[in-house]
Design a protein around this motif. Sequence first.
Motif, mmCIF file in Angstrom:
data_model
loop_
_atom_site.group_PDB
_atom_site.id
_atom_site.type_symbol
_atom_site.label_atom_id
_atom_site.label_comp_id
_atom_site.label_asym_id
_atom_site.label_seq_id
_atom_site.Cartn_x
_atom_site.Cartn_y
_atom_site.Cartn_z
ATOM 1 N N GLN A 1 0.846 -1.189 0.000
ATOM 2 C CA GLN A 1 0.000 0.000 0.000
ATOM 3 C C GLN A 1 0.884 1.243 0.000
ATOM 4 O O GLN A 1 1.977 1.254 0.586
ATOM 5 N N VAL A 2 0.397 2.278 -0.651
ATOM 6 C CA VAL A 2 1.077 3.563 -0.644
ATOM 7 C C VAL A 2 0.015 4.648 -0.523
ATOM 8 O O VAL A 2 -1.076 4.531 -1.096
ATOM 9 N N GLU A 3 0.332 5.659 0.244
ATOM 10 C CA GLU A 3 -0.608 6.747 0.503
ATOM 11 C C GLU A 3 -0.063 8.041 -0.090
ATOM 12 O O GLU A 3 1.105 8.394 0.138
ATOM 13 N N LEU A 4 -0.904 8.719 -0.852
ATOM 14 C CA LEU A 4 -0.543 9.995 -1.463
ATOM 15 C C LEU A 4 -1.421 11.085 -0.861
ATOM 16 O O LEU A 4 -2.647 11.047 -0.997
ATOM 17 N N LEU A 5 -0.791 12.040 -0.170
ATOM 18 C CA LEU A 5 -1.514 13.115 0.495
ATOM 19 C C LEU A 5 -1.119 14.451 -0.110
ATOM 20 O O LEU A 5 0.062 14.701 -0.381
ATOM 21 N N LEU A 6 -2.105 15.295 -0.311
ATOM 22 C CA LEU A 6 -1.875 16.669 -0.761
ATOM 23 C C LEU A 6 -2.794 17.556 0.056
ATOM 24 O O LEU A 6 -4.011 17.465 -0.058
ATOM 25 N N ARG A 7 -2.196 18.383 0.898
ATOM 26 C CA ARG A 7 -3.021 19.178 1.802
ATOM 27 C C ARG A 7 -2.448 20.583 1.935
ATOM 28 O O ARG A 7 -1.257 20.825 1.705
ATOM 29 N N ALA A 8 -3.337 21.463 2.335
ATOM 30 C CA ALA A 8 -2.950 22.858 2.537
ATOM 31 C C ALA A 8 -2.327 23.024 3.922
ATOM 32 O O ALA A 8 -2.727 22.374 4.885
ATOM 33 N N THR A 9 -1.333 23.898 4.002
ATOM 34 C CA THR A 9 -0.713 24.257 5.274
ATOM 35 C C THR A 9 -0.869 25.754 5.484
ATOM 36 O O THR A 9 -1.413 26.462 4.647
ATOM 37 N N TRP B 1 9.857 -1.941 2.598
ATOM 38 C CA TRP B 1 11.026 -2.320 3.389
ATOM 39 C C TRP B 1 11.737 -1.118 4.007
ATOM 40 O O TRP B 1 12.492 -1.276 4.960
ATOM 41 N N GLY B 2 11.557 0.035 3.456
ATOM 42 C CA GLY B 2 12.298 1.192 3.931
ATOM 43 C C GLY B 2 13.646 1.317 3.241
ATOM 44 O O GLY B 2 14.086 0.421 2.509
ATOM 45 N N MET B 3 14.335 2.414 3.499
ATOM 46 C CA MET B 3 15.615 2.674 2.840
ATOM 47 C C MET B 3 16.782 2.007 3.546
ATOM 48 O O MET B 3 17.788 1.691 2.924
ATOM 49 N N GLY B 4 16.679 1.802 4.856
ATOM 50 C CA GLY B 4 17.799 1.222 5.585
ATOM 51 C C GLY B 4 19.017 2.127 5.538
ATOM 52 O O GLY B 4 18.921 3.348 5.683
ATOM 53 N N VAL C 1 13.227 12.979 3.125
ATOM 54 C CA VAL C 1 13.049 11.578 2.764
ATOM 55 C C VAL C 1 13.585 10.745 3.904
ATOM 56 O O VAL C 1 14.758 10.870 4.283
ATOM 57 N N GLY C 2 12.741 9.900 4.476
ATOM 58 C CA GLY C 2 13.161 9.110 5.617
ATOM 59 C C GLY C 2 12.164 8.021 5.935
ATOM 60 O O GLY C 2 11.239 7.746 5.160
ATOM 61 N N PRO C 3 12.328 7.383 7.087
ATOM 62 C CA PRO C 3 11.406 6.300 7.462
ATOM 63 C C PRO C 3 10.014 6.828 7.780
ATOM 64 O O PRO C 3 9.861 7.925 8.331
ATOM 65 N N ALA C 4 9.006 6.041 7.426
ATOM 66 C CA ALA C 4 7.624 6.382 7.745
ATOM 67 C C ALA C 4 7.373 6.148 9.235
ATOM 68 O O ALA C 4 8.153 5.459 9.903
ATOM 69 N N PRO C 5 6.297 6.718 9.799
ATOM 70 C CA PRO C 5 6.038 6.569 11.239
ATOM 71 C C PRO C 5 5.995 5.117 11.700
ATOM 72 O O PRO C 5 6.482 4.802 12.781
ATOM 73 N N GLN D 1 6.321 1.880 9.312
ATOM 74 C CA GLN D 1 7.337 1.184 8.536
ATOM 75 C C GLN D 1 7.288 1.730 7.118
ATOM 76 O O GLN D 1 6.343 2.409 6.726
ATOM 77 N N GLY D 2 8.334 1.428 6.360
ATOM 78 C CA GLY D 2 8.378 1.929 5.001
ATOM 79 C C GLY D 2 9.125 3.236 4.889
ATOM 80 O O GLY D 2 9.938 3.596 5.745
ATOM 81 N N THR D 3 8.830 3.956 3.825
ATOM 82 C CA THR D 3 9.518 5.209 3.510
ATOM 83 C C THR D 3 8.506 6.322 3.331
ATOM 84 O O THR D 3 7.398 6.095 2.840
ATOM 85 N N GLU D 4 8.896 7.523 3.723
ATOM 86 C CA GLU D 4 8.028 8.692 3.577
ATOM 87 C C GLU D 4 8.788 9.792 2.854
ATOM 88 O O GLU D 4 9.911 10.147 3.237
#
Length: 316
Positions: A248-256, A269-272, A296-300, A302-305
């Motif tokens: 699964q992959v999540e794509l978010l686009l939001r206003a700040t 798997w993440g970048m390691g 670019v780093g680890p997701a909260p 697992q995986g990559t964000e």
Amino acid sequence: MSLFGRIFLLNAVALVAAAALLVLGPLTVSTPALLTEILVLTAGLAVLLMANAALIRLGLAPLERLTRAMTTIDLLKPGPRLTASGHGEIADLITTFNGMLDRLETERGFSSARALSAQEAERRRVAQELHDEVGQSLTAVLLELKRVADHAPAPVRDELPQVQETVRSTLDEVRRIARRLRPGVLEELGLVSALKALVAEISEHADVVVRRTFDRHLPELDKETELVVYRVAQEGLTNTVRHSGAHQVELLLRATSAGVELCVRDDGWGMGDAAEGSGIRGMRERALLVGAELTVGPAPRQGTEVRLVVQAGERR
């Protein structure tokens, strides 16, 4: 006073004091030296060495920070400048180094802008040729195959549908490549529609579930910033499909409060400890062009964000 002057002055004071004690004071050195004399000379030498060590360590501390900065600096990851601490030429050296970084980042920004602009122009040219030349040629082949099938004998007519399907699949692939090279939806319908089309294409051709969340009211971005956001999303999703092993992959686009935030987060798997590849460095270069912040780093979990934050309105 310069570092050389301070070290020289300390040594001069220590040597003058030692000479004065030997000449004017009651201290003498016998031959052979007595134990008391040896202890006094040893203590004086130890004090002199400790004073020199303390002064040199204190004076060279800014140089050690500068050395660490020189070995770890990355022009694609701008950070705070070193404080021009120290005295004399050390502070001047740090100030000069900071100025050199400013010039290098500015020059890299200009060169990256020219390179990426040329790259986008080449992508548009190739996409146009694929659409106009290759696409039309394959369409003509399909029409000719249909004409041949209408007049061919039965054995040949039975084999032509497979050939037609192969040509039709090739035509669809050529059109898909052209759309990836030149996102016409982005120019015609805007960022959100282009990202929806990108998600639909990824979901159709990859074994991964893409969940998208877009805010309804997003601040307006200029064309160049929209292209950067789209390319970062495209590269992030492509890396997920090719390298992450995610389901699964999540794509978010939001206003700040200041602009727009894009987030691509997967459960792979993440970048390691792997080094950043050309794709991530390309995203960093694009982000720098519009004054955006890319992490670019680890997701909260697992995986990559991949997270991109851009400013709306006037560019920084």
